[in-house]
Design a protein around this motif. Structure first.
Motif, PDB file in Angstrom:
ATOM      1  N   VAL A  13       0.833  -1.202   0.000  1.00 55.82           N
ATOM      2  CA  VAL A  13       0.000   0.000   0.000  1.00 55.82           C
ATOM      3  C   VAL A  13       0.869   1.252   0.000  1.00 55.82           C
ATOM      4  CG1 VAL A  13      -1.652   1.333   1.365  1.00 55.82           C
ATOM      5  CG2 VAL A  13      -1.969  -1.122   1.078  1.00 55.82           C
ATOM      6  N   GLY A  14       1.944   1.236   0.760  1.00 54.10           N
ATOM      7  CA  GLY A  14       2.830   2.390   0.793  1.00 54.10           C
ATOM      8  C   GLY A  14       3.459   2.673  -0.561  1.00 54.10           C
ATOM      9  N   ALA A  15       3.893   1.612  -1.258  1.00 51.92           N
ATOM     10  CA  ALA A  15       4.515   1.788  -2.572  1.00 51.92           C
ATOM     11  C   ALA A  15       3.511   2.312  -3.594  1.00 51.92           C
ATOM     12  CB  ALA A  15       5.107   0.458  -3.040  1.00 51.92           C
ATOM     13  N   VAL A  16       2.286   1.791  -3.553  1.00 50.34           N
ATOM     14  CA  VAL A  16       1.249   2.262  -4.478  1.00 50.34           C
ATOM     15  C   VAL A  16       0.924   3.721  -4.202  1.00 50.34           C
ATOM     16  CG1 VAL A  16      -1.176   2.015  -5.147  1.00 50.34           C
ATOM     17  CG2 VAL A  16       0.257  -0.016  -4.873  1.00 50.34           C
ATOM     18  N   ALA A  17       0.826   4.067  -2.920  1.00 54.27           N
ATOM     19  CA  ALA A  17       0.535   5.460  -2.555  1.00 54.27           C
ATOM     20  C   ALA A  17       1.641   6.394  -3.033  1.00 54.27           C
ATOM     21  CB  ALA A  17       0.359   5.568  -1.043  1.00 54.27           C
ATOM     22  N   LEU A  18       2.885   5.947  -2.915  1.00 56.44           N
ATOM     23  CA  LEU A  18       4.004   6.756  -3.390  1.00 56.44           C
ATOM     24  C   LEU A  18       3.943   6.944  -4.900  1.00 56.44           C
ATOM     25  CD1 LEU A  18       6.967   5.334  -1.266  1.00 56.44           C
ATOM     26  CD2 LEU A  18       6.080   7.673  -1.197  1.00 56.44           C
ATOM     27  N   SER A  19       3.593   5.866  -5.610  1.00 56.76           N
ATOM     28  CA  SER A  19       3.533   5.951  -7.070  1.00 56.76           C
ATOM     29  C   SER A  19       2.426   6.881  -7.538  1.00 56.76           C
ATOM     30  CB  SER A  19       3.337   4.555  -7.663  1.00 56.76           C
ATOM     31  OG  SER A  19       2.042   4.047  -7.355  1.00 56.76           O
ATOM     32  N   ARG A  20       1.383   7.034  -6.721  1.00 54.34           N
ATOM     33  CA  ARG A  20       0.268   7.922  -7.072  1.00 54.34           C
ATOM     34  C   ARG A  20       0.428   9.310  -6.464  1.00 54.34           C
ATOM     35  NH1 ARG A  20      -5.293   4.280  -7.058  1.00 54.34           N
ATOM     36  NH2 ARG A  20      -4.560   2.692  -8.543  1.00 54.34           N
ATOM     37  N   GLU A  21       1.591   9.550  -5.872  1.00 59.59           N
ATOM     38  CA  GLU A  21       1.935  10.855  -5.313  1.00 59.59           C
ATOM     39  C   GLU A  21       0.925  11.326  -4.264  1.00 59.59           C
ATOM     40  OE1 GLU A  21       2.492  13.501  -8.595  1.00 59.59           O
ATOM     41  OE2 GLU A  21       4.366  12.548  -9.207  1.00 59.59           O
ATOM     42  N   ALA A  27      -0.334   8.653   3.093  1.00 62.91           N
ATOM     43  CA  ALA A  27       0.148   7.374   2.568  1.00 62.91           C
ATOM     44  C   ALA A  27       0.641   6.481   3.700  1.00 62.91           C
ATOM     45  CB  ALA A  27       1.262   7.606   1.558  1.00 62.91           C
ATOM     46  N   LEU A  28       1.333   7.068   4.671  1.00 62.72           N
ATOM     47  CA  LEU A  28       1.819   6.296   5.817  1.00 62.72           C
ATOM     48  C   LEU A  28       0.651   5.749   6.631  1.00 62.72           C
ATOM     49  CD1 LEU A  28       4.207   5.338   7.531  1.00 62.72           C
ATOM     50  CD2 LEU A  28       4.134   7.534   8.733  1.00 62.72           C
ATOM     51  N   GLN A  29      -0.388   6.562   6.807  1.00 64.33           N
ATOM     52  CA  GLN A  29      -1.567   6.111   7.542  1.00 64.33           C
ATOM     53  C   GLN A  29      -2.242   4.936   6.829  1.00 64.33           C
ATOM     54  OE1 GLN A  29      -3.743   9.829   7.818  1.00 64.33           O
ATOM     55  NE2 GLN A  29      -3.173  10.063   9.971  1.00 64.33           N
ATOM     56  N   LEU A  30      -2.385   5.046   5.514  1.00 64.79           N
ATOM     57  CA  LEU A  30      -2.993   3.968   4.738  1.00 64.79           C
ATOM     58  C   LEU A  30      -2.176   2.689   4.861  1.00 64.79           C
ATOM     59  CD1 LEU A  30      -3.918   5.964   1.508  1.00 64.79           C
ATOM     60  CD2 LEU A  30      -5.539   4.981   3.139  1.00 64.79           C
ATOM     61  N   ALA A  31      -0.859   2.825   4.776  1.00 63.84           N
ATOM     62  CA  ALA A  31       0.016   1.656   4.848  1.00 63.84           C
ATOM     63  C   ALA A  31      -0.070   0.985   6.218  1.00 63.84           C
ATOM     64  CB  ALA A  31       1.456   2.064   4.541  1.00 63.84           C
ATOM     65  N   ILE A  32      -0.126   1.800   7.273  1.00 59.94           N
ATOM     66  CA  ILE A  32      -0.215   1.242   8.629  1.00 59.94           C
ATOM     67  C   ILE A  32      -1.522   0.491   8.820  1.00 59.94           C
ATOM     68  CG2 ILE A  32      -0.467   1.863  11.062  1.00 59.94           C
ATOM     69  CD1 ILE A  32       1.554   4.110  10.571  1.00 59.94           C
ATOM     70  N   VAL A  33      -2.624   1.075   8.364  1.00 56.89           N
ATOM     71  CA  VAL A  33      -3.933   0.419   8.517  1.00 56.89           C
ATOM     72  C   VAL A  33      -3.970  -0.889   7.718  1.00 56.89           C
ATOM     73  CG1 VAL A  33      -6.401   0.634   8.041  1.00 56.89           C
ATOM     74  CG2 VAL A  33      -5.151   2.558   9.029  1.00 56.89           C
ATOM     75  N   ALA A  34      -3.413  -0.884   6.507  1.00 56.12           N
ATOM     76  CA  ALA A  34      -3.359  -2.113   5.719  1.00 56.12           C
ATOM     77  C   ALA A  34      -2.542  -3.177   6.438  1.00 56.12           C
ATOM     78  CB  ALA A  34      -2.751  -1.820   4.344  1.00 56.12           C
ATOM     79  N   LEU A 213      10.996  -1.762   5.222  1.00 52.28           N
ATOM     80  CA  LEU A 213      11.844  -0.729   5.801  1.00 52.28           C
ATOM     81  C   LEU A 213      12.143   0.369   4.786  1.00 52.28           C
ATOM     82  CD1 LEU A 213      13.551   0.349   8.120  1.00 52.28           C
ATOM     83  CD2 LEU A 213      15.423  -1.139   7.360  1.00 52.28           C
ATOM     84  N   VAL A 214      12.445  -0.019   3.549  1.00 54.73           N
ATOM     85  CA  VAL A 214      12.731   0.968   2.510  1.00 54.73           C
ATOM     86  C   VAL A 214      11.507   1.841   2.232  1.00 54.73           C
ATOM     87  CG1 VAL A 214      13.280   1.266   0.057  1.00 54.73           C
ATOM     88  CG2 VAL A 214      14.562  -0.381   1.434  1.00 54.73           C
ATOM     89  N   VAL A 215      10.325   1.219   2.154  1.00 54.79           N
ATOM     90  CA  VAL A 215       9.098   1.988   1.919  1.00 54.79           C
ATOM     91  C   VAL A 215       8.845   2.936   3.088  1.00 54.79           C
ATOM     92  CG1 VAL A 215       6.581   1.826   1.710  1.00 54.79           C
ATOM     93  CG2 VAL A 215       8.044   0.269   0.415  1.00 54.79           C
ATOM     94  N   LEU A 219       8.430   6.950   2.894  1.00 57.19           N
ATOM     95  CA  LEU A 219       7.215   7.608   3.368  1.00 57.19           C
ATOM     96  C   LEU A 219       7.504   8.677   4.422  1.00 57.19           C
ATOM     97  CD1 LEU A 219       4.785   4.557   3.681  1.00 57.19           C
ATOM     98  CD2 LEU A 219       4.655   6.395   1.996  1.00 57.19           C
ATOM     99  N   THR A 220       8.564   8.482   5.165  1.00 59.67           N
ATOM    100  CA  THR A 220       8.890   9.432   6.230  1.00 59.67           C
ATOM    101  C   THR A 220       9.934  10.454   5.789  1.00 59.67           C
ATOM    102  OG1 THR A 220      10.498   7.821   7.103  1.00 59.67           O
ATOM    103  CG2 THR A 220       8.296   7.849   8.084  1.00 59.67           C
ATOM    104  N   GLY A 221      10.282  10.449   4.502  1.00 57.12           N
ATOM    105  CA  GLY A 221      11.203  11.450   3.978  1.00 57.12           C
ATOM    106  C   GLY A 221      12.644  11.232   4.341  1.00 57.12           C
ATOM    107  N   ARG A 222      12.997  10.022   4.738  1.00 55.47           N
ATOM    108  CA  ARG A 222      14.392   9.725   5.066  1.00 55.47           C
ATOM    109  C   ARG A 222      15.110   9.227   3.810  1.00 55.47           C
ATOM    110  NH1 ARG A 222      14.881   8.726  10.864  1.00 55.47           N
ATOM    111  NH2 ARG A 222      12.823   8.961  11.842  1.00 55.47           N
ATOM    112  N   ALA A 223      16.382   8.927   3.942  1.00 61.02           N
ATOM    113  CA  ALA A 223      17.135   8.382   2.813  1.00 61.02           C
ATOM    114  C   ALA A 223      16.521   7.049   2.389  1.00 61.02           C
ATOM    115  CB  ALA A 223      18.599   8.185   3.194  1.00 61.02           C
ATOM    116  N   SER A 224      16.510   6.794   1.101  1.00 64.04           N
ATOM    117  CA  SER A 224      15.890   5.568   0.598  1.00 64.04           C
ATOM    118  C   SER A 224      16.715   4.332   0.950  1.00 64.04           C
ATOM    119  CB  SER A 224      15.715   5.650  -0.922  1.00 64.04           C
ATOM    120  OG  SER A 224      16.968   5.844  -1.559  1.00 64.04           O
ATOM    121  N   ARG A 225      18.006   4.529   1.246  1.00 61.97           N
ATOM    122  CA  ARG A 225      18.857   3.412   1.636  1.00 61.97           C
ATOM    123  C   ARG A 225      19.042   3.412   3.155  1.00 61.97           C
ATOM    124  NH1 ARG A 225      23.872   3.135  -2.721  1.00 61.97           N
ATOM    125  NH2 ARG A 225      22.570   2.804  -4.592  1.00 61.97           N
TER     126      ARG A 225
END
Length: 309
Positions: A13-21, A27-34, A213-215, A219-225
């Motif tokens: 869910v987090g990745a899909v939300a990111l892809s849809r901007e 997006a983080l809330q949706l991912a947590i609930v999922a 972890l990467v997603v 979602l939290t604006g940290r480094a992707s790695r």
């Protein structure tokens, strides 16, 4: 796999939300609930502790008693795609209106009645817990402003993806329960060798956790790695377990699982955590380091196991 189910839905869910901007906070809330919905089907394992009431003689005996009892109803009605779709619709209706709550409650009671009629009182009881747990998650989502449509979408992702993750680790779920229509009758084998199969399933779990972890970092604006401390290489010392411990299988995996997961503590040995300065702890770094140590341990075990096979 208990954790993996939730992380897989979170990452999806987090990745899909990111892809849809979608806004990162939403997006983080949706991912947590999922992720919460994806852990819900395993509420049926709460029946397992009853197996400990007859007395146990050790950790491994307790584990065997827990699973032998829990598996009486595990991966039954709560893992059904039929129940998943129906329950997701009920949770969405509960979020929509007062009248919707009446309909939702009626539907959930109906699911419990069906489970009781087809699987017995224990199946009915865990289905009641399944419904209550779903409503709690729905209320959690509502307090964060998620709409009924968002509840429906996240519930469907979480509940529908869950049973597929069990295809590698145990008896296949009854996908179309209560209908006696077999979909998958045997566990998906990753290798003919039972130990290699276990390591493959463990590898899938680790990959899921890394993806989650990467997603989360995105979602939290940290480094992707994720940043990993060098002490994660200590996990390589687990290589000796390949000759020191009995070869693990899904049926006898406890020694392997308990010992290899202990390396995850390496990530928690941050100075701030040890001094109880919890707010100063870099939790993503700690998780990444612990996960890196477990991954290094698994890879080193695999290399040695293949060498002596």
């Amino acid at each position: 796999m208990f954790v993996g189910h939730g992380v897989a839905a979170f990452a999806l869910v987090g990745a899909v939300a990111l892809s849809r901007e979608i806004d990162s906070h939403r997006a983080l809330q949706l991912a947590i609930v999922a992720g919460l919905f994806a852990t819900l089907p395993d509420i049926d394992i709460l029946y397992g502790p009853l197996g400990l009431l007859n007395g146990v003689s050790g950790v491994f005996d307790a584990t065997d008693a827990f699973w032998s009892t829990g598996n009486v109803v595990h991966r039954g009605p709560t893992h059904s795609l039929v129940f998943a779709g129906t329950a997701a619709a009920a949770f969405s209706l509960w979020r929509r209106s007062s009248a919707g709550r009446v309909v939702a409650a009626t539907v959930l009671v109906g699911l419990s009645a069906v489970a009781t009629a087809t699987g017995g009182s224990v199946a009915g009881a865990v289905t009641v817990l399944f419904g209550i747990g779903g409503l709690v998650i729905t209320q959690f989502a509502a307090r964060r402003g998620l709409s009924s449509g968002a509840v429906l979408a996240t519930a469907l992702v979480g509940l529908v993806t869950h049973p597929f993750g069990d295809l590698f680790t145990g008896e296949p779920p009854v996908f179309l329960y209560p209908f006696d229509v077999p979909v998958v009758t045997e566990r998906v084998a990753l290798a003919a060798d039972p130990t290699l199969h276990l390591l493959g399933a463990f590898g899938i779990e680790l990959a899921t956790l890394w993806l989650g972890l990467v997603v989360y970092l995105r979602l939290t604006g940290r480094a992707s790695r994720p940043q990993i401390d060098r002490k994660a290489v200590l996990g390589l010392s687990y290589a000796g377990a390949a000759v020191a411990l009995p070869a693990p299988t899904l049926e006898a995996s406890y020694q392997f699982v308990f010992t290899i997961l202990a390396f995850g503590v390496i990530g928690a040995t941050q100075r701030q955590l040890l001094s109880r300065q919890l707010r100063a702890v870099d939790w993503p770094r700690a998780c990444a380091t612990g996960l890196g140590a477990v991954t290094a341990a698994a890879l080193s075990y695999l290399v040695v196991y293949l060498a002596v096979l």
